[in-house]
Design a protein around this motif. Structure first.
Motif, PDB file in Angstrom:
ATOM      1  N   PHE A  46       0.825  -1.199   0.000  1.00 43.25           N
ATOM      2  CA  PHE A  46       0.000   0.000   0.000  1.00 43.25           C
ATOM      3  C   PHE A  46       0.864   1.256   0.000  1.00 43.25           C
ATOM      4  CE2 PHE A  46      -3.045  -3.050   1.635  1.00 43.25           C
ATOM      5  CZ  PHE A  46      -4.201  -2.667   0.982  1.00 43.25           C
ATOM      6  N   SER A  47       0.520   2.162  -0.881  1.00 44.78           N
ATOM      7  CA  SER A  47       1.048   3.525  -0.865  1.00 44.78           C
ATOM      8  C   SER A  47      -0.135   4.382  -0.472  1.00 44.78           C
ATOM      9  CB  SER A  47       1.582   3.909  -2.247  1.00 44.78           C
ATOM     10  OG  SER A  47       2.041   5.234  -2.250  1.00 44.78           O
ATOM     11  N   GLY A  48      -0.160   4.790   0.770  1.00 45.23           N
ATOM     12  CA  GLY A  48      -1.356   5.434   1.300  1.00 45.23           C
ATOM     13  C   GLY A  48      -2.459   4.400   1.398  1.00 45.23           C
ATOM     14  N   THR A  49      -3.572   4.647   0.739  1.00 49.48           N
ATOM     15  CA  THR A  49      -4.696   3.703   0.773  1.00 49.48           C
ATOM     16  C   THR A  49      -4.843   2.921  -0.526  1.00 49.48           C
ATOM     17  OG1 THR A  49      -6.193   5.469   0.062  1.00 49.48           O
ATOM     18  CG2 THR A  49      -5.980   5.113   2.442  1.00 49.48           C
ATOM     19  N   THR A  50      -3.846   3.021  -1.426  1.00 50.85           N
ATOM     20  CA  THR A  50      -3.908   2.364  -2.732  1.00 50.85           C
ATOM     21  C   THR A  50      -2.901   1.233  -2.808  1.00 50.85           C
ATOM     22  OG1 THR A  50      -4.526   4.483  -3.731  1.00 50.85           O
ATOM     23  CG2 THR A  50      -3.783   2.745  -5.225  1.00 50.85           C
TER      24      THR A  50
END
Length: 78
Positions: A46-50
């Motif tokens: 995950f990069s942030g919420t993605t």
């Protein structure tokens, strides 16, 4: 664990991972697993919420979100 991998041209390296990602709650967080350092490598998570996969070259990250994966996506990612 964190282990060092020594790169040798024309040789391959194998890595096996098991990860349990939590549900991301912040756009300013990262959850990663892969073979990388501050300059180069590949990792997914995950990069942030993605969720997606990242290639790092010369310290510059190129992130591809799961929504941009092709139609051959494994069923376990659905």
């Amino acid at each position: 664990s964190v282990q060092t991998l020594i790169y040798r041209p024309l040789y391959q390296a194998y890595a096996a991972f098991t990860a349990g990602f939590t549900t991301p709650t912040s756009a300013n967080s990262y959850q990663r697993i892969g073979v990388y350092d501050s300059s180069n490598g590949f990792f997914l998570g995950f990069s942030g919420t993605t969720f997606g996969i990242t290639s790092r070259t010369g310290g510059v990250d190129t992130f591809v979100a799961r929504t941009s994966f092709n139609t051959d996506e494994p069923s376990f990612l659905n």
